[in-house]
Design a protein around this motif. Structure first.
Motif, PDB file in Angstrom:
ATOM      1  N   PRO A  52       0.823  -1.217   0.000  1.00 54.48           N
ATOM      2  CA  PRO A  52       0.000   0.000   0.000  1.00 54.48           C
ATOM      3  C   PRO A  52       0.857   1.268   0.000  1.00 54.48           C
ATOM      4  CG  PRO A  52       0.113  -0.895   2.206  1.00 54.48           C
ATOM      5  CD  PRO A  52       0.895  -1.834   1.328  1.00 54.48           C
ATOM      6  N   ALA A  53       0.200   2.409   0.168  1.00 48.62           N
ATOM      7  CA  ALA A  53       0.869   3.714   0.144  1.00 48.62           C
ATOM      8  C   ALA A  53       1.960   3.772   1.225  1.00 48.62           C
ATOM      9  CB  ALA A  53      -0.156   4.814   0.400  1.00 48.62           C
ATOM     10  N   ASN A  54       3.129   4.286   0.907  1.00 48.14           N
ATOM     11  CA  ASN A  54       3.569   4.895  -0.339  1.00 48.14           C
ATOM     12  C   ASN A  54       4.503   3.965  -1.105  1.00 48.14           C
ATOM     13  OD1 ASN A  54       2.241   7.381   0.119  1.00 48.14           O
ATOM     14  ND2 ASN A  54       3.939   8.140   1.338  1.00 48.14           N
ATOM     15  N   ARG A  55       4.240   2.661  -1.074  1.00 48.15           N
ATOM     16  CA  ARG A  55       5.088   1.694  -1.747  1.00 48.15           C
ATOM     17  C   ARG A  55       4.290   0.831  -2.725  1.00 48.15           C
ATOM     18  NH1 ARG A  55      10.203   0.469  -0.718  1.00 48.15           N
ATOM     19  NH2 ARG A  55       9.942  -0.099  -2.920  1.00 48.15           N
ATOM     20  N   GLN A  56       3.375   1.472  -3.452  1.00 56.01           N
ATOM     21  CA  GLN A  56       2.609   0.730  -4.455  1.00 56.01           C
ATOM     22  C   GLN A  56       3.484   0.223  -5.586  1.00 56.01           C
ATOM     23  OE1 GLN A  56       1.779   3.790  -3.302  1.00 56.01           O
ATOM     24  NE2 GLN A  56      -0.457   4.073  -3.164  1.00 56.01           N
ATOM     25  N   ASP A  57       4.724   0.714  -5.642  1.00 53.96           N
ATOM     26  CA  ASP A  57       5.654   0.243  -6.670  1.00 53.96           C
ATOM     27  C   ASP A  57       6.224  -1.133  -6.362  1.00 53.96           C
ATOM     28  OD1 ASP A  57       6.943   1.627  -4.426  1.00 53.96           O
ATOM     29  OD2 ASP A  57       8.813   1.138  -5.455  1.00 53.96           O
ATOM     30  N   LEU A  58       5.977  -1.624  -5.152  1.00 52.37           N
ATOM     31  CA  LEU A  58       6.601  -2.865  -4.696  1.00 52.37           C
ATOM     32  C   LEU A  58       5.584  -4.000  -4.656  1.00 52.37           C
ATOM     33  CD1 LEU A  58       9.060  -4.350  -3.530  1.00 52.37           C
ATOM     34  CD2 LEU A  58       8.362  -3.528  -1.264  1.00 52.37           C
ATOM     35  N   SER A  59       5.849  -5.066  -5.394  1.00 52.42           N
ATOM     36  CA  SER A  59       5.016  -6.268  -5.370  1.00 52.42           C
ATOM     37  C   SER A  59       5.859  -7.424  -4.836  1.00 52.42           C
ATOM     38  CB  SER A  59       4.489  -6.602  -6.767  1.00 52.42           C
ATOM     39  OG  SER A  59       3.656  -5.569  -7.248  1.00 52.42           O
ATOM     40  N   VAL A  60       5.256  -8.247  -3.981  1.00 54.83           N
ATOM     41  CA  VAL A  60       6.028  -9.271  -3.287  1.00 54.83           C
ATOM     42  C   VAL A  60       5.272 -10.595  -3.252  1.00 54.83           C
ATOM     43  CG1 VAL A  60       7.045  -7.498  -1.803  1.00 54.83           C
ATOM     44  CG2 VAL A  60       5.100  -8.836  -0.974  1.00 54.83           C
ATOM     45  N   LEU A  61       6.004 -11.627  -2.894  1.00 56.93           N
ATOM     46  CA  LEU A  61       5.458 -12.915  -2.491  1.00 56.93           C
ATOM     47  C   LEU A  61       5.668 -13.061  -0.987  1.00 56.93           C
ATOM     48  CD1 LEU A  61       7.203 -14.694  -5.398  1.00 56.93           C
ATOM     49  CD2 LEU A  61       4.757 -15.002  -5.053  1.00 56.93           C
ATOM     50  N   ARG A  62       4.751 -13.752  -0.327  1.00 60.66           N
ATOM     51  CA  ARG A  62       4.885 -13.930   1.124  1.00 60.66           C
ATOM     52  C   ARG A  62       4.637 -15.388   1.475  1.00 60.66           C
ATOM     53  NH1 ARG A  62       0.064 -11.960   4.369  1.00 60.66           N
ATOM     54  NH2 ARG A  62      -0.594 -14.045   3.731  1.00 60.66           N
ATOM     55  N   VAL A  63       5.471 -15.905   2.361  1.00 61.64           N
ATOM     56  CA  VAL A  63       5.364 -17.292   2.816  1.00 61.64           C
ATOM     57  C   VAL A  63       5.133 -17.302   4.323  1.00 61.64           C
ATOM     58  CG1 VAL A  63       6.586 -19.478   3.105  1.00 61.64           C
ATOM     59  CG2 VAL A  63       6.814 -18.199   0.965  1.00 61.64           C
ATOM     60  N   VAL A  64       4.047 -17.960   4.755  1.00 66.24           N
ATOM     61  CA  VAL A  64       3.739 -18.127   6.174  1.00 66.24           C
ATOM     62  C   VAL A  64       4.083 -19.555   6.566  1.00 66.24           C
ATOM     63  CG1 VAL A  64       1.935 -18.084   7.938  1.00 66.24           C
ATOM     64  CG2 VAL A  64       1.888 -16.427   6.063  1.00 66.24           C
TER      65      VAL A  64
END
Length: 475
Positions: free
Chosen positions: A420-432
């Protein structure tokens, strides 16, 4: 829960021939020719009853198309318990735990769980801390928010509701239940955005957003975006300084949906709980790292002073006078009993061993992902047993959404989403990494990822059409 419509408009009822063939003739039990000639309708009640095994098989077979919960690395929710816990839950599923007169032992187990959590979270006097079970951490957050708002309203009775509008300060990374709380109970949500390499709330920025209408500040012990702890002690210190400058006394609620059942065992020196005088309430999910199947959460207040008495309903119902604070009234006692079983079964040392195993798996898996060379770690699983990663800057043939989609073909549910704001430029994968996700399973995930990488690297460009739409993101 998400809202659903009764039927998909693009789907018509199956034809009579399809309905006839929807049933395996063996469902006719002793006589395969005696089974129903057609499956029941999907969007209206059937005209008559079904044999129990036929009804079971129809539902069972359709549910086979769901994902495998043990391979769901998106969810924080417990997906494995011991058989003995399952037996206990089955024995208690018919008990309405609100009926404390009829089921006094279930009520006593709930009380003991509250006392154990008060002690675990270092309440000044565990005997005077108050708390309750809920259906999950979302309901617990709602109750904590209501208590904050009511305490603020009483302090500002001369201004509210005539001229003052309450607000709640939090990081933009909070779980969606806090947005729901603010919408449902007409509270302004003031959110601290992400900046640079900081993916959660900044204590100084949070204090700057506070004013005379702030009912409280929410600190998250274990962000769902990347698994990191927010600095609760630093947040309390910033609010202490604010009070010295302005006189504003702003309480803190700790949303410990996951971390409140991890930090006490693995990070005992981290101060985030009732050791900090400004922390007025804490919630957690019993069905996350509390290690219970879905359906239980907990909300605790430092003392009865933090929970306004007018919010507690005393109901003459089912044989007794019962104080209750809940959004739900009738619910089964099974999950509370399972929570007590797990507390009794594991104890402090057992919880430490289970959570340490999950953290060790997360750290090891994070290193293995990093060693593949295509990915950059944002977190390493050294707080919550959770880590987030993205593609390196020199990877242009594919993106995280391609990775998520291809892993799904192998049965793995690994969410990809945009920050979310202000890092909408960043897309990630997440592992739980949860209890039951072993090092063997982690190695299988890495092997499947290795198999996919040559194909992903050979793409001409990422295949995602809309990178703003996450493939999966479950709290």
């Amino acid at each position: 829960m998400p809202l659903h419509r009764g039927a998909h408009p693009e789907q018509d009822e199956p034809s009579a021939e399809r309905r006839r063939l929807a049933l395996n003739p063996f469902y006719g039990e002793a006589d395969p020719t005696a089974a129903m000639t057609a499956a029941p309708p999907r969007h209206r009640l059937p005209d008559g009853p079904l044999p129990p095994m036929t009804a079971y098989r129809l539902v069972h077979d359709e549910l086979m198309l769901d994902g495998n919960s043990r391979l769901n690395l998106a969810t924080f929710v417990t997906t494995w318990m011991e058989p003995q816990a399952g037996v206990l839950m089955g024995e208690c599923r018919d008990k309405n735990m609100i009926d404390k007169d009829e089921y006094p032992r279930t009520a006593e187990l709930e009380r003991r769980c509250v006392a154990m959590l008060a002690d675990l979270w270092n309440a000044p006097d565990p005997a005077t801390a108050v708390g309750c079970s809920t259906t999950g951490s979302s309901e617990a957050c709602m109750l904590a928010g209501l208590a904050l708002k009511r305490r603020w309203a009483k302090r500002n009775a001369d201004r509210y509701p005539a001229s003052a509008r309450p607000n709640l300060v939090m990081g933009v990374n909070v779980q969606v239940c806090w947005d729901k709380f603010c919408t449902f109970w007409e509270v302004e949500a003031r959110q601290v955005p992400m900046e640079g390499g900081r993916f959660h709330l900044d204590p100084g920025a949070a204090a700057e957003l506070c004013d005379e209408n702030t009912i409280g500040v929410v600190g998250v012990l274990g962000s769902t975006f990347d698994g990191s702890y927010e600095p609760i002690a630093e947040l309390c210190a910033a609010l202490d300084a604010l009070q010295e400058r302005t006189g504003l006394d702003i309480p803190v609620h700790v949303d410990g949906a996951s971390g409140a059942m991890v930090a006490p065992f693995l990070d005992p020196d981290v101060e985030w709980d009732f050791r900090l005088p400004r922390v007025s309430s804490i919630n957690t999910s019993g069905h996350k790292y509390g290690l219970v199947y879905p359906g239980v959460g907990w909300a605790l207040w430092r003392s009865s002073d933090e929970l306004p008495e007018e919010l507690v309903f005393r109901v003459n119902y089912l044989g007794g006078d019962m104080p209750t604070f809940a959004l739900n009234f009738s619910r089964p006692g099974a999950q509370v009993v399972a929570q007590y079983y797990t507390f009794l079964r594991l104890g402090h040392d057992g919880y430490r061993a289970v959570q340490q195993a999950s953290r060790d798996v997360a750290r090891s898996l994070a290193r293995a992902v990093e060693e593949l060379g295509d990915f950059r770690l944002l977190t390493r699983g050294d707080e919550l047993p959770v880590f987030a990663f993205t593609t390196n800057s020199d990877v242009h043939a594919y993106d995280v959404f391609d990775v998520s989609r291809r892993l799904r073909e192998h049965g793995w549910l690994v969410p990809a989403y945009t920050f979310p704001a202000n890092r909408q430029d960043l897309s990630v994968l997440r592992v739980v990494c949860r209890n039951g996700f072993s090092s063997d399973l982690a190695e299988l995930l890495v092997e499947d990822l290795k198999l996919l990488l040559p194909e992903l690297r050979s793409q001409k460009h990422p295949l995602s059409h809309d990178r703003s739409v996450p493939t999966a993101f479950h709290h």
